[in-house]
Every structure is written in structure tokens, then in C-alpha cells.
Design an enzyme around this catalytic site. Structure first.
Site, PDB file in Angstrom:
ATOM      1  N   GLU A 217     -35.639  11.633 -10.555  1.00  0.00           N
ATOM      2  CA  GLU A 217     -36.061  11.973  -9.201  1.00  0.00           C
ATOM      3  C   GLU A 217     -36.642  10.751  -8.501  1.00  0.00           C
ATOM      4  O   GLU A 217     -37.301   9.924  -9.135  1.00  0.00           O
ATOM      5  CB  GLU A 217     -37.100  13.102  -9.250  1.00  0.00           C
ATOM      6  CG  GLU A 217     -36.570  14.354  -9.930  1.00  0.00           C
ATOM      7  CD  GLU A 217     -37.679  15.291 -10.395  1.00  0.00           C
ATOM      8  OE1 GLU A 217     -38.592  15.561  -9.600  1.00  0.00           O
ATOM      9  OE2 GLU A 217     -37.615  15.746 -11.554  1.00  0.00           O
ATOM     10  N   GLU A 328     -40.244  19.705  -1.349  1.00  0.00           N
ATOM     11  CA  GLU A 328     -40.953  20.570  -2.298  1.00  0.00           C
ATOM     12  C   GLU A 328     -42.442  20.548  -1.977  1.00  0.00           C
ATOM     13  O   GLU A 328     -43.003  19.503  -1.623  1.00  0.00           O
ATOM     14  CB  GLU A 328     -40.724  20.096  -3.729  1.00  0.00           C
ATOM     15  CG  GLU A 328     -41.491  20.874  -4.794  1.00  0.00           C
ATOM     16  CD  GLU A 328     -41.310  20.315  -6.185  1.00  0.00           C
ATOM     17  OE1 GLU A 328     -42.222  20.484  -7.024  1.00  0.00           O
ATOM     18  OE2 GLU A 328     -40.256  19.689  -6.462  1.00  0.00           O
TER      19      GLU A 328
END
Length: 420
Positions: A217, A328
Site C-alpha cells: 500500500e 479509508e
């Protein structure tokens, strides 16, 4: 700067070290001449003559004056409060892992040497650059906040947190074999509540619905518990077991190998932050597999920052099966009667569009090694966990911006009349 260490002088020749532990011996010209005579008589070459200081409990009667090495800020802090250490590239924590080989650095070091004369001309300038730069063959590493102060206790230094406390607004591409992902992200500074975090990222995964999930990520985040403030920072993360025992942020564990001396992972971004209805600031991030080594490279605005060695992974050692882009939010107090006020992206819903909502544009995937291609508008699937709080929009044909390739708008305010 006056220090009071005991000092030893080390002469290294042919792999043998001579230690002179008495500081007063250093001032004797005769001793130095004798050393040179000994080397010459035995046809030996002195490869290193160095001074190293060892701090002991005792005191010396002499004052020893030492200059600060190039690349280190004497105050220890940049103007934004971050402490950056310039660490020998071969002594970074990743090389504590015996499976990660130092020989892999050679190619990237040669590229770094060629860039030295132009440092730093890209827009990845960070606050610590104003106080100097790291020398060649060293890398800038942000000192973790837990080492800066004993009173700070990071609560969420890993991602192994309750999945029910996370909210997502992302797009997934269709399943396949992928060797890279890339995008340009608008950069914002969302409001976060205490113990929450907000992030935007690209995500390469394999074994996505398994406890063996492999993940890489990269993106930007506001994470007060990890960094101790509400600044926007670039981050990376990896895991090989669904965030259980492996993986970490940035350079917190043995994993990612940094090769760039120009960018400190986790240090706050100095580029202008986007402003609502006024300007949009962007950062391009790419993660892709190196054809020769098989490692996963991280590139920011066309500069290679480092790599994840393929040996770290079992699933991702070959390719990724899915790729995701989006936002997120982690809400720590899920038992509260109201939703968190932590924002995603700009804090505005995607329907507001350019300069108001956050965007991710020029989405790319690598289907074949070294060949980038668009994922295609129809290949994307939206995943939105709570659309009344955070959402994502794929623009229709009439709403698409020219030159942006495949792009999405996303974000939201969190708590509001429609998100109680």
C-alpha cells in the site's frame, strides 16, 4: 560544538584494525610517523583512518571539538518538528533480514549518483531539506515518535485493527495478474478525531479473502497516533498475513529497502495542500515490479524511492491479483452514539466535483512487465461501506475531464445530518 567523549583512533589495513585507546596518543606526531613507517616497510595500504567517539561515564581533561557531518541538522529537527537521521544505506533496518541481499542496491545506487548534481529539482521537497541534505550512500529516515519522547504511546502503529471500525470508498479492478499500479492523487488535510486516521492510497493485493493476504500500500495519510500530529504525510505499508504478525508502516521494520536520499518516508509533505474551491495539489505514486530483479519498486513523481524485495512475499512474489484505489477512515470509537467527524479526502462528497471533492486520476495498471495501460472504465467496481458518510463517484461520459484518463471522485465529511 564542544564534546567531552573519550576517543579512540582506528587504523585499518588489510582487514586488521589497530586501536589506540589513549586520547593523548593522538597528539603525538612521532606515533603517526611510526604508523606510516610500519605500513610502508610491510608494503601495506591504510584503507581507513578514522576518529570514533565512545561516550563513557568518566570525564576527560581535554575538550574535543568535532564538526557535524554533512547532511545532518545540528538541531536534530526540521522546521516542522520532524527528526531526520541520515543512515548509511547498508545499515538500514531491512538488512537485518538475512533474505534481503545488499547486492540488490548496486543498480539503484548508480542511478542515485547520477542524480546528485540536480538535487533536489523535483517537487518532493520536504521541510528538512532547508537544513541540509543526506550525503551520497545514506538515506533519510524519519525518527519514530516513540524514540523522540518517552511519553508518546502509538495506539495504531500497525493496521491490525478491527475491520468493523473502518470505512471505505474505493474502486477495485477486475481480477487478473498485475505487475504494477499507478495514479495521481489530490492531496488534502482532512480533519481527524483523536485516535482516528484518514488515508488515501493505491493497494496491490493477492489472496484478498484469505488469512494469507499479501498487500502493498502507498498513499497519503493524516494519522495522529502514528506521527503525533495532524499533518499530511506520505506512507507505505506491507503485510503477508492479513495484518497479523508481518508488515509495518514505512521503515518501522525489516522489509522495504530505501535507496533515495531525497525523500523521507513518513515526513510531512511540503507541497501545497489542496484548498477547497481554490487549488488542487497532486502527488503521483506508482508501485511496479522490476523486470530484472523481481522486486516491487516504489516511485514518487518519477523518482524511485526504494523497493520491497520479492523474497518478502509468497503471493505477491509473482504478481498481484487485484488492485484498488480510494479512501479509508478508521473510527476508533465505534460504540459512540454518533458517527465520527473524521473526514475522508477533502471532507466533501464526490458530487461536488473538481476543486471541491478529492480525486484520483490517470489510473494505470501494468498487465505485462514494463507496459502500462488504463484499467478501463467498465472494469472498475465501487465498494462503499457507508455511502451516507463517505462516497465515491465514477464520472459518466459527459462529466469526464480531458487528459485525466480513468479517474474518480471520492470523500465525505463523516458525521452530518445524513450521517448521524
Amino acid at each position: 560544538m564542544s564534546l567531552r567523549p573519550s576517543v579512540r583512533q582506528i587504523v585499518i589495513y588489510c582487514g586488521v584494525r589497530l586501536y589506540l585507546r589513549n586520547y593523548r596518543l593522538l597528539r603525538r606526531l612521532g606515533l603517526r610517523i611510526s604508523l606510516i613507517y610500519y605500513l610502508a616497510r610491510n608494503l601495506l595500504i591504510a584503507n581507513e583512518l578514522d576518529l570514533k567517539n565512545v561516550f563513557l561515564n568518566g570525564d576527560l581533561s581535554e575538550n574535543v571539538y568535532m564538526s557535524q557531518p554533512s547532511g545532518l541538522d545540528i538541531s536534530g529537527k526540521s522546521d516542522n518538528g520532524d527528526i531526520i537521521d541520515c543512515v548509511n544505506i547498508y545499515k538500514q533496518i531491512s538488512f537485518d533480514n538475512p533474505s534481503i541481499k545488499r547486492s540488490q542496491l548496486n543498480l539503484n545506487l548508480e542511478k542515485q549518483r547520477k542524480r546528485d548534481n540536480s538535487f533536489p529539482k523535483n517537487k518532493l521537497v520536504q521541510g528538512w531539506h532547508r537544513n541540509g541534505e543526506c550525503p551520497f550512500q545514506t538515506v533519510p529516515i524519519l525518527r519514530p515518535l516513540r524514540r523522540q519522547t518517552s511519553s508518546f504511546q502509538p495506539l495504531l502503529a500497525s493496521k491490525s485493527v478491527d475491520i468493523t471500525k473502518r470505512e471505505h470508498a474505493v474502486v477495485w479492478n477486475q481480477q487478473g495478474a498485475y505487475y504494477g499500479a499507478s495514479a495521481k492523487f489530490s492531496v488534502w488535510n482532512p480533519r481527524t478525531e483523536e485516535n482516528d486516521f484518514s488515508l488515501t492510497q493505491l493497494w496491490l493485493v493477492d489472496e484478498v479473502h484469505s488469512s494469507k493476504l499479501n498487500s502493498i500500500e502507498a498513499g497519503w495519510t493524516v494519522h495522529p497516533n502514528l506521527f503525533g500530529d495532524n499533518k499530511t504525510r506520505f506512507f507505505i505499508y506491507w503485510t503477508t498475513d492479513y495484518y497479523n504478525k508481518t508488515g509495518c508502516y514505512n521503515l518501522e521494520c525489516s522489509g522495504f529497502v530505501q535507496t533515495s536520499r531525497t525523500f523521507a518516508l513518513g515526513s510531512s509533505l511540503s507541497l501545497p495542500i489542496s484548498k477547497y474551491d481554490k487549488k488542487s495539489s497532486e502527488l503521483k505514486a506508482s508501485v511496479f515490479k522490476n523486470k530484472e530483479s523481481g522486486d516491487w519498486l516504489l516511485e514518487l513523481d518519477n523518482e524511485v524511492i526504494g523497493y520491497w524485495p520479492y523474497e518478502l512475499f509468497d503471493g505477491l512474489n509473482a504478481s498481484a491479483s487485484r488492485i484498488s484505489w480510494g479512501g479509508e477512515v478508521y473510527k476508533s470509537n465505534s460504540s459512540s452514539k454518533r458517527h465520527t467527524t473524521t473526514q475522508m479526502g477533502s471532507g466533501h462528497f464526490p458530487k461536488e466535483g473538481y476543486l471541491r471533492a478529492s480525486h484520483i486520476r490517470n489510473l494505470l495498471v501494468m498487465n505485462e512487465l514494463n507496459k502500462w495501460t488504463s484499467p478501463g472504465w467498465t472494469s472498475l467496481t465501487k465498494v462503499i461501506t457507508k455511502p451516507q458518510c463517505y462516497s465515491l463517484k465514477i464520472p459518466n461520459t459527459l462529466q469526464r475531464k480531458l487528459g485525466w484518463g480513468v479517474h474518480v471522485y471520492y470523500g465525505g465529511p463523516g458525521f452530518s445530518p445524513q450521517c448521524p
